[in-house]
Scaffold this motif. Structure first.
Motif, PDB file in Angstrom:
ATOM      1  N   ALA A  62     109.266 135.835  -7.179  1.00 27.25           N
ATOM      2  CA  ALA A  62     109.461 134.409  -7.397  1.00 27.25           C
ATOM      3  C   ALA A  62     108.774 133.592  -6.305  1.00 27.25           C
ATOM      4  O   ALA A  62     108.173 132.542  -6.574  1.00 27.25           O
ATOM      5  N   ASN A  63     108.829 134.070  -5.073  1.00 27.32           N
ATOM      6  CA  ASN A  63     108.199 133.357  -3.967  1.00 27.32           C
ATOM      7  C   ASN A  63     106.678 133.337  -4.113  1.00 27.32           C
ATOM      8  O   ASN A  63     106.024 132.321  -3.853  1.00 27.32           O
ATOM      9  N   ARG A  64     106.105 134.440  -4.565  1.00 27.00           N
ATOM     10  CA  ARG A  64     104.656 134.545  -4.678  1.00 27.00           C
ATOM     11  C   ARG A  64     104.109 133.838  -5.915  1.00 27.00           C
ATOM     12  O   ARG A  64     103.037 133.228  -5.865  1.00 27.00           O
ATOM     13  N   THR A  65     104.833 133.917  -7.023  1.00 22.34           N
ATOM     14  CA  THR A  65     104.316 133.404  -8.295  1.00 22.34           C
ATOM     15  C   THR A  65     104.873 132.040  -8.697  1.00 22.34           C
ATOM     16  O   THR A  65     104.312 131.382  -9.573  1.00 22.34           O
ATOM     17  N   GLY A  66     105.988 131.631  -8.070  1.00 23.96           N
ATOM     18  CA  GLY A  66     106.644 130.401  -8.494  1.00 23.96           C
ATOM     19  C   GLY A  66     107.468 130.565  -9.753  1.00 23.96           C
ATOM     20  O   GLY A  66     107.864 129.573 -10.385  1.00 23.96           O
ATOM     21  N   ALA A  67     107.735 131.817 -10.147  1.00 22.42           N
ATOM     22  CA  ALA A  67     108.495 132.085 -11.374  1.00 22.42           C
ATOM     23  C   ALA A  67     109.907 131.532 -11.279  1.00 22.42           C
ATOM     24  O   ALA A  67     110.519 131.508 -10.203  1.00 22.42           O
ATOM     25  N   THR A  68     110.418 131.089 -12.399  1.00 20.69           N
ATOM     26  CA  THR A  68     111.806 130.653 -12.528  1.00 20.69           C
ATOM     27  C   THR A  68     112.659 131.844 -12.937  1.00 20.69           C
ATOM     28  O   THR A  68     112.295 132.602 -13.845  1.00 20.69           O
ATOM     29  N   THR A  69     113.794 132.020 -12.276  1.00 16.73           N
ATOM     30  CA  THR A  69     114.692 133.128 -12.573  1.00 16.73           C
ATOM     31  C   THR A  69     115.749 132.690 -13.575  1.00 16.73           C
ATOM     32  O   THR A  69     116.331 131.606 -13.451  1.00 16.73           O
ATOM     33  N   ILE A  70     115.997 133.524 -14.565  1.00 24.08           N
ATOM     34  CA  ILE A  70     117.010 133.280 -15.585  1.00 24.08           C
ATOM     35  C   ILE A  70     118.086 134.346 -15.448  1.00 24.08           C
ATOM     36  O   ILE A  70     117.789 135.537 -15.343  1.00 24.08           O
ATOM     37  N   GLY A  71     119.325 133.932 -15.425  1.00 23.18           N
ATOM     38  CA  GLY A  71     120.418 134.888 -15.313  1.00 23.18           C
ATOM     39  C   GLY A  71     121.747 134.239 -15.599  1.00 23.18           C
ATOM     40  O   GLY A  71     121.829 133.020 -15.829  1.00 23.18           O
ATOM     41  N   VAL A  72     122.799 135.054 -15.597  1.00 27.83           N
ATOM     42  CA  VAL A  72     124.137 134.513 -15.777  1.00 27.83           C
ATOM     43  C   VAL A  72     124.432 133.520 -14.642  1.00 27.83           C
ATOM     44  O   VAL A  72     123.799 133.569 -13.579  1.00 27.83           O
ATOM     45  N   HIS A  73     125.367 132.623 -14.853  1.00 25.04           N
ATOM     46  CA  HIS A  73     125.620 131.495 -13.949  1.00 25.04           C
ATOM     47  C   HIS A  73     125.713 131.918 -12.487  1.00 25.04           C
ATOM     48  O   HIS A  73     125.085 131.310 -11.610  1.00 25.04           O
ATOM     49  N   GLU A  74     126.470 132.971 -12.185  1.00 29.03           N
ATOM     50  CA  GLU A  74     126.688 133.366 -10.798  1.00 29.03           C
ATOM     51  C   GLU A  74     125.411 133.868 -10.140  1.00 29.03           C
ATOM     52  O   GLU A  74     125.154 133.583  -8.960  1.00 29.03           O
ATOM     53  N   ILE A  75     124.607 134.617 -10.860  1.00 24.68           N
ATOM     54  CA  ILE A  75     123.325 135.067 -10.304  1.00 24.68           C
ATOM     55  C   ILE A  75     122.391 133.884 -10.097  1.00 24.68           C
ATOM     56  O   ILE A  75     121.661 133.810  -9.102  1.00 24.68           O
ATOM     57  N   SER A  76     122.419 132.943 -11.036  1.00 23.88           N
ATOM     58  CA  SER A  76     121.604 131.742 -10.892  1.00 23.88           C
ATOM     59  C   SER A  76     121.967 130.982  -9.620  1.00 23.88           C
ATOM     60  O   SER A  76     121.089 130.513  -8.885  1.00 23.88           O
ATOM     61  N   LEU A  77     123.258 130.871  -9.333  1.00 22.96           N
ATOM     62  CA  LEU A  77     123.693 130.199  -8.102  1.00 22.96           C
ATOM     63  C   LEU A  77     123.186 130.942  -6.868  1.00 22.96           C
ATOM     64  O   LEU A  77     122.716 130.322  -5.907  1.00 22.96           O
ATOM     65  N   PHE A  78     123.283 132.266  -6.889  1.00 24.18           N
ATOM     66  CA  PHE A  78     122.822 133.071  -5.747  1.00 24.18           C
ATOM     67  C   PHE A  78     121.338 132.860  -5.501  1.00 24.18           C
ATOM     68  O   PHE A  78     120.909 132.636  -4.362  1.00 24.18           O
ATOM     69  N   VAL A  79     120.529 132.921  -6.552  1.00 22.83           N
ATOM     70  CA  VAL A  79     119.082 132.779  -6.400  1.00 22.83           C
ATOM     71  C   VAL A  79     118.715 131.359  -5.969  1.00 22.83           C
ATOM     72  O   VAL A  79     117.834 131.154  -5.127  1.00 22.83           O
ATOM     73  N   SER A  80     119.399 130.375  -6.519  1.00 18.29           N
ATOM     74  CA  SER A  80     119.096 128.988  -6.156  1.00 18.29           C
ATOM     75  C   SER A  80     119.421 128.721  -4.690  1.00 18.29           C
ATOM     76  O   SER A  80     118.726 127.940  -4.024  1.00 18.29           O
ATOM     77  N   LYS A  81     120.435 129.384  -4.149  1.00 20.00           N
ATOM     78  CA  LYS A  81     120.768 129.228  -2.733  1.00 20.00           C
ATOM     79  C   LYS A  81     119.699 129.832  -1.824  1.00 20.00           C
ATOM     80  O   LYS A  81     119.629 129.495  -0.639  1.00 20.00           O
TER      81      LYS A  81
END
Length: 232
Positions: A62-81
């Motif tokens: 994600a850092n290298r490509t700028g990809a957006t991560t899709i996941g269940v709500h809790e994983i989304s919160l972890f990645v967004s942090k």
């Protein structure tokens, strides 16, 4: 639509219009994947759950490509942090990405984020139904045991063309259960996944193929080597 197996449960899907989807990108520490993580490209990263052999290289890619991560709500919160773009979903929900429909479906598995200093809540494990711009449907089962909704929900309602089904045993379904799931889902094609990466999940795919044929000879079993792909 191109569906390439990268080993274990990792897949790269390139849609009809060239959108790159990456599922469970366990790459750099994956002994069955020979592709360097630096060569992996993605527009979107889909995570079935937070275990290290599925979350894998998500943050680096994600850092290298700028990809957006899709996941269940809790994983989304972890990645967004961690400072990355995310789309949070939950079981039964769906989103559209550039005319690709992504539906989050159930899986029966634990889901904690297990690679941090302290275990973090990862919500629930999930599977995905990906429908391309042309209407072709791919079901990625994630890590799961057998459950009846594979027949009544995934098979009867969503009707995937291709199913990616774990058969490794110990942590997921084994060959017989995977074949039974395949029969219930009734796709045109099935690819076994999540096996032979490590000794505890070593399996003979011939056993799986034979079970599938006995239960549902109309399903084509495709055994891929890591790096090989199917064109839908």
């Amino acid at each position: 639509m191109e569906v390439k197996w990268l080993g274990h449960s990792a897949f790269q899907i390139i849609s009809d219009n060239g959108v790159k989807l990456l599922i469970d990108p366990f790459i750099s520490n994956n002994p069955s994947c020979s592709i360097p993580v630096e060569e992996i490209d993605a527009d979107y990263i889909l995570l079935t759950h937070g275990h290290s052999d599925h979350f894998g290289d998500t943050l680096e890619i994600a850092n290298r490509t700028g990809a957006t991560t899709i996941g269940v709500h809790e994983i989304s919160l972890f990645v967004s942090k961690q400072g990355f773009n995310t789309i949070g979903m939950n079981i039964g929900g769906y989103i559209f990405i550039k005319d690709i429909k992504i539906t989050m479906l159930e899986a029966k598995h634990s889901a904690s984020i297990d690679f941090t200093d302290e275990i973090v809540d990862g919500g629930v494990a999930c599977s995905y139904l990906i429908e391309s711009e042309s209407g072709k449907k791919v079901f990625h089962g994630g890590d799961t045991g057998l459950f009846s909704d594979m027949r009544t929900i995934i098979g009867e309602i969503y009707k995937p063309d291709l199913a990616l089904i774990p058969i490794g045993g110990k942590f997921t379904m084994g060959p017989f259960e995977g074949a039974l799931a395949t029969n219930w889902i009734n796709p045109k094609m099935v690819v076994p996944i999540h096996y032979n990466t490590f000794p505890p999940i070593e399996q003979d795919t011939t056993i799986f193929s034979n079970f599938v044929f006995q239960l549902n000879p109309n399903v084509e079993v495709i055994i891929l080597n890591p790096g090989e792909q199917i064109d839908l």
